[in-house]
Structure formats: structure tokens, C-alpha cells
Design a protein around this motif. Structure first.
Motif, PDB file in Angstrom:
ATOM      1  N   ALA A 354       0.836  -1.204   0.000  1.00  0.00           N
ATOM      2  CA  ALA A 354       0.000   0.000   0.000  1.00  0.00           C
ATOM      3  C   ALA A 354       0.872   1.257   0.000  1.00  0.00           C
ATOM      4  O   ALA A 354       0.549   2.254  -0.669  1.00  0.00           O
ATOM      5  N   MET A 355       1.980   1.224   0.756  1.00  0.00           N
ATOM      6  CA  MET A 355       2.918   2.352   0.742  1.00  0.00           C
ATOM      7  C   MET A 355       3.511   2.526  -0.650  1.00  0.00           C
ATOM      8  O   MET A 355       3.586   3.645  -1.174  1.00  0.00           O
ATOM      9  N   TYR A 356       3.904   1.419  -1.253  1.00  0.00           N
ATOM     10  CA  TYR A 356       4.508   1.474  -2.580  1.00  0.00           C
ATOM     11  C   TYR A 356       3.499   1.972  -3.618  1.00  0.00           C
ATOM     12  O   TYR A 356       3.856   2.726  -4.540  1.00  0.00           O
ATOM     13  N   ALA A 357       2.256   1.566  -3.479  1.00  0.00           N
ATOM     14  CA  ALA A 357       1.229   1.939  -4.454  1.00  0.00           C
ATOM     15  C   ALA A 357       1.037   3.448  -4.533  1.00  0.00           C
ATOM     16  O   ALA A 357       0.688   3.985  -5.591  1.00  0.00           O
ATOM     17  N   THR A 358       1.266   4.143  -3.422  1.00  0.00           N
ATOM     18  CA  THR A 358       1.058   5.594  -3.408  1.00  0.00           C
ATOM     19  C   THR A 358       2.356   6.377  -3.610  1.00  0.00           C
ATOM     20  O   THR A 358       2.314   7.599  -3.777  1.00  0.00           O
ATOM     21  N   ALA A 359       3.514   5.697  -3.593  1.00  0.00           N
ATOM     22  CA  ALA A 359       4.791   6.384  -3.791  1.00  0.00           C
ATOM     23  C   ALA A 359       4.925   6.845  -5.233  1.00  0.00           C
ATOM     24  O   ALA A 359       4.537   6.134  -6.167  1.00  0.00           O
ATOM     25  N   LYS A 360       5.481   8.026  -5.409  1.00  0.00           N
ATOM     26  CA  LYS A 360       5.644   8.582  -6.750  1.00  0.00           C
ATOM     27  C   LYS A 360       7.011   8.272  -7.353  1.00  0.00           C
ATOM     28  O   LYS A 360       7.160   8.183  -8.562  1.00  0.00           O
ATOM     29  N   LYS A 361       8.006   8.140  -6.478  1.00  0.00           N
ATOM     30  CA  LYS A 361       9.379   7.934  -6.950  1.00  0.00           C
ATOM     31  C   LYS A 361      10.072   6.952  -6.012  1.00  0.00           C
ATOM     32  O   LYS A 361      10.403   7.300  -4.885  1.00  0.00           O
ATOM     33  N   THR A 362      10.272   5.726  -6.482  1.00  0.00           N
ATOM     34  CA  THR A 362      10.815   4.665  -5.624  1.00  0.00           C
ATOM     35  C   THR A 362      12.147   4.150  -6.157  1.00  0.00           C
ATOM     36  O   THR A 362      12.300   3.918  -7.365  1.00  0.00           O
ATOM     37  N   ILE A 363      13.092   3.961  -5.237  1.00  0.00           N
ATOM     38  CA  ILE A 363      14.390   3.358  -5.556  1.00  0.00           C
ATOM     39  C   ILE A 363      14.460   1.979  -4.915  1.00  0.00           C
ATOM     40  O   ILE A 363      14.124   1.812  -3.738  1.00  0.00           O
ATOM     41  N   GLY A 364      14.908   1.001  -5.676  1.00  0.00           N
ATOM     42  CA  GLY A 364      15.123  -0.341  -5.169  1.00  0.00           C
ATOM     43  C   GLY A 364      16.604  -0.606  -4.964  1.00  0.00           C
ATOM     44  O   GLY A 364      17.365  -0.635  -5.935  1.00  0.00           O
ATOM     45  N   ILE A 365      16.998  -0.790  -3.708  1.00  0.00           N
ATOM     46  CA  ILE A 365      18.394  -1.064  -3.346  1.00  0.00           C
ATOM     47  C   ILE A 365      18.555  -2.553  -3.082  1.00  0.00           C
ATOM     48  O   ILE A 365      17.676  -3.190  -2.502  1.00  0.00           O
ATOM     49  N   TYR A 366      19.684  -3.108  -3.462  1.00  0.00           N
ATOM     50  CA  TYR A 366      19.962  -4.492  -3.085  1.00  0.00           C
ATOM     51  C   TYR A 366      21.461  -4.738  -3.033  1.00  0.00           C
ATOM     52  O   TYR A 366      22.270  -3.961  -3.550  1.00  0.00           O
ATOM     53  N   GLY A 367      21.804  -5.846  -2.377  1.00  0.00           N
ATOM     54  CA  GLY A 367      23.190  -6.275  -2.289  1.00  0.00           C
ATOM     55  C   GLY A 367      23.285  -7.761  -2.550  1.00  0.00           C
ATOM     56  O   GLY A 367      22.434  -8.364  -3.211  1.00  0.00           O
ATOM     57  N   MET A 368      24.300  -8.376  -1.974  1.00  0.00           N
ATOM     58  CA  MET A 368      24.585  -9.779  -2.272  1.00  0.00           C
ATOM     59  C   MET A 368      23.582 -10.737  -1.645  1.00  0.00           C
ATOM     60  O   MET A 368      23.565 -11.920  -1.973  1.00  0.00           O
ATOM     61  N   GLY A 369      22.717 -10.211  -0.750  1.00  0.00           N
ATOM     62  CA  GLY A 369      21.633 -11.044  -0.245  1.00  0.00           C
ATOM     63  C   GLY A 369      20.653 -11.449  -1.328  1.00  0.00           C
ATOM     64  O   GLY A 369      19.893 -12.403  -1.147  1.00  0.00           O
ATOM     65  N   LEU A 370      20.665 -10.738  -2.460  1.00  0.00           N
ATOM     66  CA  LEU A 370      19.856 -11.139  -3.609  1.00  0.00           C
ATOM     67  C   LEU A 370      20.667 -11.860  -4.675  1.00  0.00           C
ATOM     68  O   LEU A 370      20.164 -12.773  -5.334  1.00  0.00           O
ATOM     69  N   THR A 371      21.905 -11.452  -4.867  1.00  0.00           N
ATOM     70  CA  THR A 371      22.670 -11.984  -6.003  1.00  0.00           C
ATOM     71  C   THR A 371      23.272 -13.358  -5.745  1.00  0.00           C
ATOM     72  O   THR A 371      23.425 -14.156  -6.679  1.00  0.00           O
ATOM     73  N   GLN A 372      23.633 -13.652  -4.481  1.00  0.00           N
ATOM     74  CA  GLN A 372      24.368 -14.883  -4.182  1.00  0.00           C
ATOM     75  C   GLN A 372      23.413 -16.017  -3.802  1.00  0.00           C
ATOM     76  O   GLN A 372      23.455 -16.554  -2.703  1.00  0.00           O
ATOM     77  N   HIS A 373      22.559 -16.366  -4.760  1.00  0.00           N
ATOM     78  CA  HIS A 373      21.601 -17.458  -4.595  1.00  0.00           C
ATOM     79  C   HIS A 373      21.530 -18.271  -5.891  1.00  0.00           C
ATOM     80  O   HIS A 373      21.816 -17.755  -6.974  1.00  0.00           O
TER      81      HIS A 373
END
Length: 758
Positions: A354-373
Motif C-alpha cells: 500500500a505504501m509502494y502503491a502511493t509512492a511517486k518515486k521509488t528506488i530499489g536497493i539491493y546487495g549480495m543477499g539477492l545476487t548470491q543465490h
């Protein structure tokens, strides 16, 4: 999960003060006392990350055009102090200590000996390194290379080598006859290079610092800013203060994403007031990020169906492909499966959606917790799906932003360090240097280790780093290094890779980035690229630790000149004498990225080399940004069976990659041994264990290979059920070589199944 997904369990080890502040000052003072740099180190730190100064050798976070008075963080300062230690690792030290003896030393103690001062050759008859000359080293290494099949030789690069050095290293490899150019990216963010390229046509993130000034929502997945890139906390603090919503998903509650005291702020330092960073912090199961993202996407689609106006339908229609198939996939995904795979409650995911649905400008950050799988690519593809739904890629204040570790690991790929020929302008190189570059695929890190094991890799040349310690399956690989014909290590300090000697081994000491690099035309500058695609110049001013050191450029040029046949278009001596000539070559090779390179390299805040996806130009196969339907909800390759756990590896607050500054993990409330296994108290009890008990961890991957790490101390910690946490690189022997991301072959350090053996 229980409420501990939202608040810290106060009964378990934790750090009860904010990141930064006096804790950072005290930690840095401890490293200063151990390393004992001369008083001039403060002048060096004052110049760090500022226009005309030297660029930090730690993380790759961006440098602002208007720097703070002290534009360095705790870890960046530690890296510089560590480099500028007064301790020296001389030939006399090696005369007193055999290689076999040194193998029993810890990683920390090896580096604490100090800066290497002389070129060294391994003497097998005595098992000691002995002093040699640069001429003897270059001639001896060249003689071995000239006898080998180039395809059996590997040129590895750590993430610190500058753009100029990296360009010549890659050119040397291709003139010699191979594309075996893995770098540290293969072990951390190769999933980014492969995954983002496939879905948005860019192998790097799309954000700049300006986006962080404009965004109204930031999401974090699998990235520990407080320990790995603390200068980023300035941007997060500013965003939080102006009301930007920051939400974090991570199995471990990391202090840097909870609260922060800015050491640059006298008010915060004197009053100990802090800034809350994450508005919501949810402890997802390891491998559960795909399910989290699926839940967010599913709810956003439901909100669109309920009231409309949520999706950016114009963007989707004009710029994307595959949306309808993606929607059907999300509609068919069940909430019960999402909750089970993520370990989070539907209500919590709906709240964030719901927070994301109303946000106008969103940045998605990620690190190796996503890549090393094993399914790291699916992690990134789902993240991109979420951002594409609302058109947040190619919009000011929005985008996808991986946070890199090594200071120039992204830039090395930009200038040709790649095992993938299709990513390098080989035709242009052929024209410029009048040779036929090899066109076959080179070896990734995983394939290099496999080659060391099966004997097809005969020589390994390492431009910095600690490759043998950073790789998976260390226990299997360590004994095989002795069979190499040639092992060459360019380094500043002693590390474990230097002790795994081949039949012929050389250890070549180089300058650090803060030291003055004098060549034929005078003092030289080098350059590097940050995580946000900005290029910076760097000038060292410190007196070198030894008169016998050479710059990395001088070592590369010396090796290449001794090894290769003369070529009138390949001018090693001229290039070494004036690094600006190498920058001219980089500009000629990559004119779109490096226009007016020499004129722009000292621009305040760096110069931006551009990114087509930021301009909504999609260099994918379809010419559009690609929605993808996930084939799995868990990024794990193998789900843990009965009595098994999913192991994640972590870096401590007193660590940069394989460099261990000390044994304090202050920001997690942990001190002492790095051989610990963290578990939540319920899991300790259910497994019939007790806190403080010594156990052995064993790989639960059923491939017929026994992998064990013994003498691990059970320690209660706030973690999700079914999860254990250990330190990198100590637990690397438990990661099978073939347990990696399916698309990029990035090792799955963040989600391997293990058993606990008493």
C-alpha cells in the motif's frame, strides 16, 4: 513470523547504540593503534574522496560534488589506515618463517605483519620466499608464460585495480591469447551484470545521487549499509529526515538500517540523538525475497483492480514486454505459498504494498543477499518487475540500484575485464593494436576453480585480491594449487592465497592508491568508477612504503613487455610513462562512455558515463524492458531437509571482504572468535544444542563430497527459523563449487543447506 520480525529481541546479542557516532570513532582509533601509521595519515584522510585527492579503496559508493569536511566513513578510514601501516613484511620475515608455518596463521595475523617491501620468489627446496629482483621476476614469469597454452592461463583481477591498469591487464591477456579474465564481480555481483542486462538492457544500476534527493520511497533487500558502505548513510539520513519511506527486508537486523548518528553533525555527536533509518524492518527467510516481491506485486495488482490509478499503464504499454504473462503468474500465486516461502505475514506485505502503491518515486536497493543465490536472477527479475509496474526505471527519483563492494569492480568490467567476448569491442581492439583477439569464452571464477581442480588451468596471475580464500569449496581447492605450473600474486600485504604455492610462484609488491606514483613524466593519476557509474580521478601523495615497490601499471607493463613479441602499436613504455595516454586509449575504445576523459576526470562528484536504461532506451533482445514470470518462490537451490538449516554468510563490522581488521563485530554485539554459528534460541533448543557448545557444520548438498568446518561455537542470535549465520570467508568451504546462480554462476553464499554435527 512472530513480532521479532519488527523489533529487536533485547535478550539476545545486539548493538544498542546507533551506527556511526562515537562507536565509529573508537573503532577507528583501535585500528590506528594496531597499524601505527605516521601522523601524516590524518592529512591523507582529509584528502580522501575529494576532488584532487585519492579515492578510497574500500566500497564503491558515490562521492558528492560538495564533499563533507571528512568525506570518509569508518570502513573507508580503516582501509586507508590499514594500507598505511608502519609495519613491514620484509625478506627477513620470510627467512624466519616457512610457508608451511605461515599456513597456521589467521587471516588477520598474516596481514598484520605489514606491507610487503620486496619482490619475492618461492624456493621449493627450503619452503621459504626469498628476495629477487624485478628483472629476474619479469623474465622468470615471462619464460613460463611463453611455454604455456594461453587458454590454460588465468588473469584474475580484484576490485581495486584502477581503470588504466584494468584496461592494460585485459589488453595483455588478449594479446597473449585468452579471455580468462574473471574478477571479484564473479563472486558477488555477476548476477547483476547478467540479470539486469537481460531485463532492462543495462548491466549496472540506473540511479544517481540526484535520485536519492528526489525519491519518496526506498526499499532495501539483502544489503548491509552500516558495515559495507557507511557513507551511503548520509544520503539515507537526509532522505529519512525529509519524510522518505525506507523499508528493509533482511534475515538479519543490521544496525546501519535501523538508526544512525552522523559523525559530521556536532549536534548529534554531542547530544547522542540519532536518525531512524528504516520505517519498517522485516526479517525475511533466507531465499524468501522472491516470495516477498511476489506478494508486493500481487497486492499492487489487486489495488489496481480495486480502485485503479496505481499502475503506470502508459509506461507499461510503451516500454515493456511480457506484462500479461506476468500478471497471470501473480494471479495464480497463492498467498499461503508466499507466506510460507517468505516467512512473513500477508498483512505486513499488504501494508508495504500500500505504501509502494502511493509512492511517486521509488528506488530499489539491493546487495549480495539477492545476487548470491541459486535463483539470484529470479530475485533481480522480480525486483525489476515491481519497479516496472509503476514506471520507476528511467524516472528522476526512481530506479534500481545495486550497491557494490570493491571500489572499482564495476569500472573494470566497463573497460574490458570480462570473460565474455560479446561484452568487449574486440573488432575495435583488433583495429587499434593490429592483432586478432581471441573470440572464445573465457573462464568465470567457478570455471577457474574447476580448472585448478582438474588440471586444465596451469597458471594463475592475480592482480590483487585473495582469490583462494574468497572462493567456494576451499577445502577441495586448496590442495590443488600446488600443481599449478605458475602462480603470480600482485599484492600489498601477505594473505592466504600467497601460501598456496605452485611449482613456480612469485609475490610482487605494489603501491597502494594513497601513495605517490612517479613515472617518466612525473606523478601519475588513476581513475575508477563507482556504483552509480561516475568516474573519478585519484592522486596519491604518500611516500611509498618501500623504494622497491612498483605501481600496478608498472607491474602489468613489465610482465607484458617481457612476455609478448614486439608490436609497434603496443607501446608499453610510453603508456607507463604517461597514464593519460592510456586514458586516451580507453576513450578511443569506448567513446560513448569516456568522451573527453582526461579533461573531465577531476570533475567534482565525478563525471557520469551514462546509462541507456536511465533514458528509457532498452538494449534488450526485444528492445523493451522485460517483465518475467517467476518459476520459483524461493531463491534456494535445495530446501533444507529434516534437521538441516539454510546457512547465510556475513561480513563483520571489522572486515572488508577477506581483509579482517580485527575480531569485533560491534554493530551486531558480537566479539571474539569468527568461528561461530548463529541460531535463534528456539532452534538451538529444538536441535538439542546449548549455547556455547562447540559443533561442526557440514554441507547438506548431496553430491558425494564431504565438506566440513569444525570447532564452531553455537551462539544465540535474532534470526528467522530454519536459518544459521556464519562469517565469510571462514564458512566458504561449505559452499559447493556447483552451487551457484543458474544464469551467472555467482556462488550461492547466502543460501546453502547445512547440518550441525555434534
Amino acid at each position: 513470523m512472530s513480532d521479532k520480525s519488527k523489533t529487536q529481541d533485547e535478550d539476545l546479542p545486539h548493538y544498542d547504540r546507533p551506527t556511526g557516532g562515537w562507536g565509529s570513532v573508537k573503532s577507528l582509533a583501535t585500528i590506528m593503534e594496531r597499524s601505527r601509521p605516521d601522523p601524516g595519515v590524518m592529512k591523507t584522510l582529509w584528502r580522501q574522496n575529494k576532488p584532487g585527492g585519492h579515492m578510497c579503496t574500500s566500497c564503491a559508493w558515490a562521492k558528492p560534488a560538495k564533499p563533507h569536511p571528512f568525506e570518509f566513513c569508518e570502513n573507508g578510514a580503516k582501509a586507508t589506515v590499514w594500507d598505511l601501516t608502519s609495519h613491514r613484511c620484509t625478506p627477513a620475515f620470510f627467512a624466519e618463517n616457512s610457508v608451511e608455518t605461515l599456513k597456521s596463521w589467521s587471516d588477520h595475523d598474516l596481514e598484520m605483519v605489514g606491507r610487503l617491501t620486496h619482490p619475492l620468489r618461492y624456493d621449493a627446496s627450503t619452503d621459504h620466499y626469498v628476495e629477487t629482483t624485478w628483472a629476474e621476476a619479469f623474465a622468470g614469469i615471462a619464460a613460463e608464460l611463453q611455454q604455456l597454452d594461453p587458454k590454460s592461463v588465468v588473469f584474475y583481477t580484484s576490485g581495486r585495480a584502477a581503470l588504466e591498469t584494468s584496461y592494460l591487464w585485459a589488453l595483455f591477456a588478449r594479446l597473449y591469447g585468452h579471455n580468462n579474465l574473471p574478477d571479484s564481480s564473479n563472486m558477488c555481483h555477476e548476477t547483476t551484470s547478467v540479470g539486469l542486462k537481460k531485463v532492462i538492457g543495462s548491466s549496472v544500476g540506473t540511479c544517481t545521487l540526484e535520485d536519492f534527493e528526489q525519491c519518496d520511497m526506498i526499499m532495501f533487500f539483502g544489503q548491509n549499509t552500516g558495515s559495507n558502505s557507511p557513507r551511503f548513510l548520509h544520503n539515507l539520513q537526509a532522505a529519512a529526515k525529509r519524510g522518505c519511506h525506507i523499508v528493509t527486508f533482511n534475515p538479519v537486523r543490521e544496525r546501519g538500517l535501523i538508526e544512525f548518528v552522523n559523525p559530521q553533525s556536532p549536534v548529534q555527536m554531542l547530544t547522542t540523538s540519532s536518525t531512524q533509518i528504516s520505517e519498517h524492518y522485516l526479517q525475511v527467510k533466507p531465499g524468501g525475497d522472491i516470495a516477498v516481491l511476489a506478494g508486493l506485486c500481487k497486492r499492487v495488482l489487486e489495488l489496481e483492480a480495486e480502485k485503479g490509478g496505481v499502475l503506470d499503464k502508459t509506461f507499461i504499454a510503451e516500454h515493456t514486454k511480457g506484462f500479461d504473462d506476468f500478471v497471470r503468474s501473480m494471479q495464480q500465486t497463492q498467498w499461503a505459498d508466499i507466506e510460507q516461502a517468505s516467512g512473513l505475514k500477508r498483512a505486513d506485505l499488504e501494508m508495504i504494498a500500500a505504501m509502494y502503491a502511493t509512492a511517486k518515486k521509488t528506488i530499489g536497493i539491493y546487495g549480495m543477499g539477492l545476487t548470491q543465490h541459486v535463483h539470484g536472477f529470479v530475485n533481480l527479475a522480480m525486483y525489476v518487475n515491481l519497479l516496472l509496474m509503476k514506471g520507476h526505471i528511467g524516472r528522476l527519483g526512481g530506479g534500481i540500484s545495486p550497491v557494490r563492494g570493491h571500489s572499482n569492480v564495476q569500472g573494470q568490467r566497463t573497460v574490458g575485464i570480462s570473460e565474455k567476448p560479446k561484452l568487449v569491442p574486440l573488432d575495435k581492439l583488433a583495429e587499434m593494436f593490429d592483432f586478432e583477439p581471441p573470440r572464445d569464452e573465457g573462464r568465470t571464477t567457478v570455471e577457474v576453480v574447476r580448472g585448478v581442480l582438474d588440471g586444465s588451468v596451469k597458471a594463475f596471475l592475480s592482480l590483487g585480491g585473495n582469490f583462494a580464500r574468497a572462493i567456494p569449496d576451499q577445502g577441495q581447492a586448496d590442495p590443488a594449487w600446488k600443481d599449478l605450473t605458475l602462480n603470480v600474486q600482485v599484492a600489498t600485504k601477505l594473505n592466504r592465497s600467497h601460501l598456496l604455492v605452485g611449482r613456480k610462484t612469485w609475490l610482487l609488491p605494489c603501491l597502494v592508491r594513497a601513495e605517490e606514483d612517479m613515472q617518466a613524466t612525473g606523478a601519475q593519476a588513476v581513475s575508477m568508477e563507482d556504483s552509480l557509474s561516475n568516474i573519478y580521478g585519484s592522486v596519491g601523495k604518500r611516500q611509498p612504503a618501500s623504494e622497491h615497490l612498483k605501481s600496478e601499471m608498472a607491474i602489468v607493463a613489465g610482465l607484458a613487455k617481457a612476455t609478448l613479441k614486439p608490436n609497434p602499436k603496443v607501446k608499453w613504455d610510453e603508456w607507463l610513462g604517461d597514464y593519460s595516454l592510456v586514458r586516451d586509449l580507453i576513450e578511443e575504445t569506448y567513446p560513448d562512455d569516456f568522451k573527453d576523459f582526461n579533461a573531465r576526470m577531476f570533475e567534482a562528484g565525478g563525471f557520469y558515463r551514462g546509462n541507456p536504461a536511465r533514458e528509457r532506451v532498452w538494449k534488450t533482445e526485444s528492445g523493451k524492458a522485460e517483465f518475467t514470470a517467476p518459476k520459483v518462490l524461493s531463491a534456494l537451490g535445495e530446501r533444507p531437509g529434516k534437521g538441516e538449516f539454510t546457512m547465510i554468510t556475513m561480513r563483520s563490522n571489522d572486515q572488508f571482504n577477506t581483509t579482517i581488521y580485527g575480531h569485533s563485530d560491534r554493530l551486531r554485539g558480537l566479539e571474539g572468535s569468527r568461528y561461530i554459528v548463529l541460531m535463534n534460541p528456539d532452534e538451538i533448543a529444538n536441535a538439542g544444542l546449548s549455547e556455547g557448545q562447540m559443533v561442526t557444520l557440514e554441507s547438506a548438498v548431496n553430491d558425494g563430497v564431504e565438506r566440513r568446518v569444525a570447532n564452531m561455537k553455537v551462539t544465540a542470535y535474532d534470526l528467522p527459523d530454519g536459518c544459521v549465520a556464519t562469517y565469510y570467508p571462514e564458512a566458504n568451504p561449505l559452499i559447493p563449487l556447483d552451487y551457484h546462480d543458474e544464469e551467472s554462476k555467482t556462488p550461492a553464499y547466502k543460501g546453502a543447506p547445512v547440518r550441525i554435527v555434534v
